[in-house]
Design a protein around this motif. Structure first.
Motif, PDB file in Angstrom:
ATOM      1  N   ARG A  54       0.827  -1.202   0.000  1.00  0.00           N
ATOM      2  CA  ARG A  54       0.000   0.000   0.000  1.00  0.00           C
ATOM      3  C   ARG A  54       0.868   1.262   0.000  1.00  0.00           C
ATOM      4  NH1 ARG A  54      -4.539   1.670   4.424  1.00  0.00           N
ATOM      5  NH2 ARG A  54      -5.247   3.492   3.324  1.00  0.00           N
ATOM      6  N   GLU A  55       2.058   1.171   0.572  1.00  0.00           N
ATOM      7  CA  GLU A  55       2.942   2.326   0.592  1.00  0.00           C
ATOM      8  C   GLU A  55       3.239   2.806  -0.828  1.00  0.00           C
ATOM      9  OE1 GLU A  55       3.597  -0.503   2.219  1.00  0.00           O
ATOM     10  OE2 GLU A  55       3.792  -0.013   4.327  1.00  0.00           O
ATOM     11  N   ARG A  56       3.409   1.861  -1.753  1.00  0.00           N
ATOM     12  CA  ARG A  56       3.695   2.207  -3.140  1.00  0.00           C
ATOM     13  C   ARG A  56       2.525   2.969  -3.762  1.00  0.00           C
ATOM     14  NH1 ARG A  56       4.450  -2.799  -5.947  1.00  0.00           N
ATOM     15  NH2 ARG A  56       5.249  -3.389  -3.930  1.00  0.00           N
ATOM     16  N   ARG A  57       1.316   2.528  -3.491  1.00  0.00           N
ATOM     17  CA  ARG A  57       0.133   3.208  -4.033  1.00  0.00           C
ATOM     18  C   ARG A  57      -0.016   4.602  -3.431  1.00  0.00           C
ATOM     19  NH1 ARG A  57      -4.599  -0.923  -3.179  1.00  0.00           N
ATOM     20  NH2 ARG A  57      -3.412  -1.251  -1.314  1.00  0.00           N
ATOM     21  N   ILE A  58       0.268   4.726  -2.154  1.00  0.00           N
ATOM     22  CA  ILE A  58       0.176   6.033  -1.492  1.00  0.00           C
ATOM     23  C   ILE A  58       1.233   6.974  -2.069  1.00  0.00           C
ATOM     24  CG2 ILE A  58       0.510   7.241   0.705  1.00  0.00           C
ATOM     25  CD1 ILE A  58      -0.808   4.791   2.048  1.00  0.00           C
ATOM     26  N   ALA A  59       2.448   6.479  -2.260  1.00  0.00           N
ATOM     27  CA  ALA A  59       3.512   7.303  -2.837  1.00  0.00           C
ATOM     28  C   ALA A  59       3.147   7.760  -4.243  1.00  0.00           C
ATOM     29  CB  ALA A  59       4.821   6.528  -2.842  1.00  0.00           C
ATOM     30  N   ALA A  60       2.549   6.888  -5.034  1.00  0.00           N
ATOM     31  CA  ALA A  60       2.134   7.246  -6.388  1.00  0.00           C
ATOM     32  C   ALA A  60       1.045   8.321  -6.352  1.00  0.00           C
ATOM     33  CB  ALA A  60       1.650   6.012  -7.138  1.00  0.00           C
ATOM     34  N   ALA A  61       0.102   8.180  -5.441  1.00  0.00           N
ATOM     35  CA  ALA A  61      -0.971   9.170  -5.318  1.00  0.00           C
ATOM     36  C   ALA A  61      -0.413  10.518  -4.873  1.00  0.00           C
ATOM     37  CB  ALA A  61      -2.029   8.682  -4.330  1.00  0.00           C
ATOM     38  N   ARG A  62       0.527  10.492  -3.937  1.00  0.00           N
ATOM     39  CA  ARG A  62       1.142  11.749  -3.485  1.00  0.00           C
ATOM     40  C   ARG A  62       1.890  12.433  -4.626  1.00  0.00           C
ATOM     41  NH1 ARG A  62       3.176   9.553   2.210  1.00  0.00           N
ATOM     42  NH2 ARG A  62       1.314  10.076   3.414  1.00  0.00           N
ATOM     43  N   ALA A  63       2.576  11.652  -5.448  1.00  0.00           N
ATOM     44  CA  ALA A  63       3.320  12.221  -6.573  1.00  0.00           C
ATOM     45  C   ALA A  63       2.375  12.921  -7.546  1.00  0.00           C
ATOM     46  CB  ALA A  63       4.107  11.136  -7.287  1.00  0.00           C
ATOM     47  N   VAL A  64       1.174  12.369  -7.735  1.00  0.00           N
ATOM     48  CA  VAL A  64       0.196  12.988  -8.626  1.00  0.00           C
ATOM     49  C   VAL A  64      -0.416  14.222  -7.980  1.00  0.00           C
ATOM     50  CG1 VAL A  64      -2.067  12.659  -9.711  1.00  0.00           C
ATOM     51  CG2 VAL A  64      -0.332  10.856  -9.847  1.00  0.00           C
TER      52      VAL A  64
END
Length: 70
Positions: A54-64
């Motif tokens: 889930r950390e990867r998905r959160i990081a991707a969302a933050r980048a967007v």
């Protein structure tokens, strides 16, 4: 709810053992902002992502959402 019970509940949330919805319900329907304030009063960290990956998905969302911070 006593102060000790409230602190124990917030510690469980901080360790991602219970959801924020459970915490809000147990504390009388307080807002998410109020939950954050209660955590800060007790120097408790925000919960970590409970499921692997889930950390990867959160990081991707933050980048967007926050491209300048990435």
């Amino acid at each position: 709810m006593t102060e000790a019970q409230r602190t124990a509940l917030l510690k469980r949330y901080s360790k991602a053992y219970v959801s924020v919805a459970d915490v809000r319900r147990a504390l009388g329907g307080i807002t998410f902002g109020d939950v954050l304030i209660e955590l800060a009063k007790r120097d408790l960290p925000l919960p970590r992502a409970p499921e692997a990956g889930r950390e990867r998905r959160i990081a991707a969302a933050r980048a967007v959402l926050f491209p300048k911070a990435a």
